[in-house]
Design a protein around this motif. Structure first.
Motif, short mmCIF file in Angstrom:
data_model
loop_
_atom_site.label_atom_id
_atom_site.label_comp_id
_atom_site.label_asym_id
_atom_site.label_seq_id
_atom_site.Cartn_x
_atom_site.Cartn_y
_atom_site.Cartn_z
N GLN A 307 0.86 -1.19 0.00
CA GLN A 307 0.00 0.00 0.00
C GLN A 307 0.89 1.23 0.00
O GLN A 307 1.58 1.50 0.97
CB GLN A 307 -0.91 0.00 1.24
CG GLN A 307 -1.88 -1.17 1.29
CD GLN A 307 -2.95 -1.08 0.22
OE1 GLN A 307 -3.17 -0.04 -0.38
NE2 GLN A 307 -3.61 -2.19 -0.05
N PHE A 308 0.86 1.96 -1.11
CA PHE A 308 1.80 3.06 -1.33
C PHE A 308 1.10 4.39 -1.06
O PHE A 308 0.03 4.66 -1.61
CB PHE A 308 2.28 2.99 -2.79
CG PHE A 308 3.26 4.04 -3.17
CD1 PHE A 308 4.49 4.14 -2.53
CD2 PHE A 308 2.98 4.92 -4.21
CE1 PHE A 308 5.41 5.11 -2.90
CE2 PHE A 308 3.90 5.88 -4.60
CZ PHE A 308 5.11 5.98 -3.94
N THR A 309 1.67 5.21 -0.17
CA THR A 309 1.11 6.53 0.16
C THR A 309 2.18 7.59 -0.08
O THR A 309 3.35 7.37 0.21
CB THR A 309 0.68 6.58 1.65
OG1 THR A 309 -0.26 5.54 1.89
CG2 THR A 309 0.06 7.91 2.01
N VAL A 310 1.76 8.75 -0.61
CA VAL A 310 2.70 9.83 -0.90
C VAL A 310 2.36 11.04 -0.03
O VAL A 310 1.19 11.35 0.18
CB VAL A 310 2.57 10.28 -2.38
CG1 VAL A 310 3.64 11.30 -2.72
CG2 VAL A 310 2.67 9.10 -3.31
N ALA A 311 3.41 11.71 0.47
CA ALA A 311 3.21 12.97 1.21
C ALA A 311 4.17 14.01 0.64
O ALA A 311 5.37 13.75 0.51
CB ALA A 311 3.46 12.74 2.70
N ILE A 312 3.63 15.18 0.29
CA ILE A 312 4.43 16.20 -0.40
C ILE A 312 4.52 17.46 0.46
O ILE A 312 3.53 17.91 1.05
CB ILE A 312 3.79 16.53 -1.77
CG1 ILE A 312 3.74 15.25 -2.64
CG2 ILE A 312 4.57 17.63 -2.50
CD1 ILE A 312 2.94 15.39 -3.92
N ALA A 341 10.88 12.32 -8.52
CA ALA A 341 11.04 11.36 -7.42
C ALA A 341 9.77 10.54 -7.24
O ALA A 341 9.81 9.33 -7.04
CB ALA A 341 11.39 12.11 -6.13
N LEU A 342 8.62 11.21 -7.32
CA LEU A 342 7.34 10.53 -7.15
C LEU A 342 7.15 9.44 -8.21
O LEU A 342 6.79 8.30 -7.89
CB LEU A 342 6.20 11.56 -7.26
CG LEU A 342 4.80 11.01 -7.52
CD1 LEU A 342 4.34 10.19 -6.34
CD2 LEU A 342 3.81 12.13 -7.79
N VAL A 343 7.41 9.78 -9.46
CA VAL A 343 7.18 8.82 -10.55
C VAL A 343 8.18 7.66 -10.47
O VAL A 343 7.83 6.50 -10.64
CB VAL A 343 7.25 9.53 -11.92
CG1 VAL A 343 7.23 8.53 -13.06
CG2 VAL A 343 6.08 10.50 -12.05
N GLY A 390 -3.87 5.62 -9.76
CA GLY A 390 -2.55 5.42 -10.38
C GLY A 390 -1.60 6.56 -10.08
O GLY A 390 -1.98 7.59 -9.52
N ILE A 391 -0.34 6.37 -10.46
CA ILE A 391 0.66 7.42 -10.25
C ILE A 391 0.28 8.66 -11.05
O ILE A 391 0.46 9.79 -10.61
CB ILE A 391 2.06 6.90 -10.65
CG1 ILE A 391 2.47 5.73 -9.74
CG2 ILE A 391 3.10 8.01 -10.56
CD1 ILE A 391 2.46 6.04 -8.25
N LEU A 440 5.99 7.43 1.18
CA LEU A 440 7.03 8.22 0.51
C LEU A 440 6.82 9.68 0.88
O LEU A 440 5.79 10.27 0.56
CB LEU A 440 6.94 8.04 -1.01
CG LEU A 440 7.85 8.96 -1.84
CD1 LEU A 440 9.32 8.67 -1.58
CD2 LEU A 440 7.55 8.83 -3.33
N ILE A 441 7.80 10.27 1.59
CA ILE A 441 7.72 11.69 1.98
C ILE A 441 8.71 12.46 1.11
O ILE A 441 9.90 12.14 1.08
CB ILE A 441 8.06 11.87 3.46
CG1 ILE A 441 7.06 11.11 4.35
CG2 ILE A 441 8.08 13.35 3.83
CD1 ILE A 441 7.39 11.13 5.83
#
Length: 556
Positions: A307-312, A341-343, A390-391, A440-441
């Motif tokens: 489970q992938f989570t992104v924080a910007i 970096a995110l992609v 999706g990304i 991913l921060i």
């Protein structure tokens, strides 16, 4: 034909990065259905060619045998490929009709192809797709690829030996025996597997129980010969030979469930000289316990989802997004460092997540409508459902939210770690290996809430989650390195140590001139071991211990 190892070497050299150790080898079995021939009167003679992409070019890695006149071939030849979690490994399977008079490939012989990533095959274990020819489906033909981990046997075995009535080799006291176990290799060389401690002055020694991996004991082959030698220790290093015996792991497994296995310890010289010679003592294996170690692929193939989570980071130090100097500037042709970096990382993780829906959050900005500072807002502004499709969905949500935000501060990341930890904590109630969380921060600066962040990471280290922090821009990130416990153990402000190292910190500037694959490789290389450490440490087995799993287990 370019061999696999050369492809990886050239790829690694061009990226200018270390060769990551191959996580494991995977065997791919291939079958096709409904292959139609260009010549309707005859059936094709199919062969599948496996190609791998490196630097945008396809190289042939291997090919199956040719099966004569067959429209539903099941190939016996396996493809063995190295599996790297931290890379997108693009594969192409091409089906060709190889007529008996030549083995070359001509355009007319191409029956259809299928492209995918190795990650997709591994996470689904069985991937079936239509064959495509010039972008169109080739009739009703399809190809199925099944993945199986190659003898990735990390199981270890616990052995407990003793002996009785060993020959006495010392004049003034009894022998000081120790035992050595050697694995006999295919080329007849011997590899020391284990040497016990010395038991002083004792002809009936009981040596300490020891653990050894099945791989090092017998290379996964339970019929491999093991040579065992008992010595009488001498302080000058010239140990006296007491006797020897041969065995196999298969035979040693007889000492399971309370049974014993015994061997006569033989000195061949004595045996040749004395007719009355029986033995130089008896060696007893009192117990043999096998401990199953599950690998990363066991969990993924057992249905564990990543489970992938992104924080910007949307703090003011990034600069006004309308200004071309800003780290958040949206250039019409060139993605900024946040997007790169995110992609790079997201593209890999998405192969291991079946719904491809990714929660994406921001921190350090004032958000509409009240413009209060938030450290964990959904970038799609839907707090009930922060997931993006999706990304690409995350990229679009990021681009559309930027003009609506007021970049502010401070740089607090503890709230977002706690938010993902809450989901991971709920997952622990299932007592199953079904979801592992990766946060991913992406941040441009040193964090302001270091004490709270350390506390949050120590708490999260007990949960099925890992944290990846990518530092964007040119700030001094030296404080961030302490979160990545590589050089010392991270502790909470109260002094509690992390249970396991779950944080990976990488400055993006180190990868500015490398490919996205190099960044992904660096930040994701530790994840497979973190997944395994968590579940093995909790004694949680992969969910469906199915035919895949049983094929890895040594038969009793």
């Amino acid at each position: 034909m370019k061999k696999m190892s050369n492809i990886y070497e050239s790829a690694a050299n061009t990226l200018g990065i270390f060769n990551s150790p191959c996580l494991t080898k995977v065997e791919l079995r291939v079958a096709c259905k409904g292959i139609s021939d260009r010549d309707a009167l005859s059936k094709p003679d199919p062969c599948v060619i496996l190609k791998m992409q490196s630097h945008g070019q396809w190289f042939e890695v291997d090919r199956t045998e040719v099966i004569r006149t067959c429209i539903n071939p099941v190939f016996s030849k396996l493809f063995t490929v190295d599996f790297y979690f931290e890379e997108v490994q693009r594969l192409r399977f091409e089906v060709h009709d190889i007529s008996s008079n030549h083995n070359g490939l001509k355009e007319a012989d191409f029956l259809g192809g299928m492209e995918c990533t190795l990650g997709q095959i591994v996470s689904q274990r069985k991937l079936s797709k239509s064959l495509l020819k010039h972008g169109n489906t080739a009739g009703k033909s399809s190809i199925t690829v099944i993945a199986e981990e190659l003898s990735g046997n990390d199981d270890y075995v616990e052995l407990s030996f003793s002996a009785r009535k060993l020959d006495d080799k010392d004049f003034f006291s009894k022998s000081d025996p120790f035992l050595e176990i050697f694995r006999v290799n295919d080329d007849a060389t011997q590899q020391l597997v284990h040497r016990t401690e010395v038991v002083m002055n004792n002809l009936n020694p009981a040596w300490k129980t020891f653990k050894v991996s099945v791989n090092s004991l017998c290379s996964g082959d339970q019929d491999r010969r093991l040579k065992c030698i008992v010595w009488d220790w001498d302080s000058n290093g010239k140990h006296d030979f007491i006797g020897e015996f041969s065995s196999t792991f298969k035979e040693m497994r007889g000492a399971m469930e309370g049974r014993q296995v015994q061997w006569e310890c033989i000195n061949p010289k004595y045996k040749a000289k004395k007719k009355s010679y029986k033995n130089s003592g008896i060696v007893i294996l009192n117990q043999c316990k096998i401990h199953k170690m599950h690998s990363f692929l066991d969990y993924i193939m057992g249905g564990c989802q990543i489970q992938f989570t992104v924080a910007i980071d949307f703090t003011a130090s990034n600069g006004d997004p309308r200004n071309s100097c800003s780290l958040h500037y949206i250039h019409p042709y060139q993605p900024n460092e946040y997007l790169k970096a995110l992609v790079a990382v997201g593209e890999i993780c998405q192969d291991y997540d079946s719904d491809k829906m990714f929660p994406a959050f921001g921190f350090g900005a004032r958000i509409p409508p009240e413009y209060k500072v938030s450290h964990d807002f959904a970038i799609n502004f839907n707090e009930d459902n922060p997931e993006c499709a999706g990304i690409q969905g995350v990229v679009e949500a990021y681009q559309s939210c930027l003009p609506k935000l007021q970049l502010y501060g401070p740089t607090n990341i503890a709230p977002i770690i706690q938010k993902v930890a809450k989901s991971a904590s709920e997952e622990t109630n299932t007592k199953e290996a079904s979801q592992y969380f990766i946060l991913l921060i992406l941040t441009d600066g040193v964090i302001t809430d270091m004490a709270d962040t350390r506390e949050a990471i120590v708490h999260a280290s007990h949960l099925p989650m890992s944290v990846i922090i990518v530092g964007v821009g040119n700030a001094d990130f030296s404080d961030m390195q302490m979160l990545d416990g590589d050089d010392g153990i991270l502790r909470s402000p109260k002094g509690e140590p992390v249970l396991r190292d779950i944080v990976q910190f990488v400055p993006f500037r180190n990868f500015k001139h490398a490919s996205p694959a190099a960044l992904a490789k660096s930040v994701l290389a530790e994840v497979p071991n973190q997944v395994v450490d968590y579940y093995n440490g909790k004694g949680i087995k992969p969910k469906c211990v199915s035919e895949y799993e049983s094929s890895r287990t040594l038969a009793p």
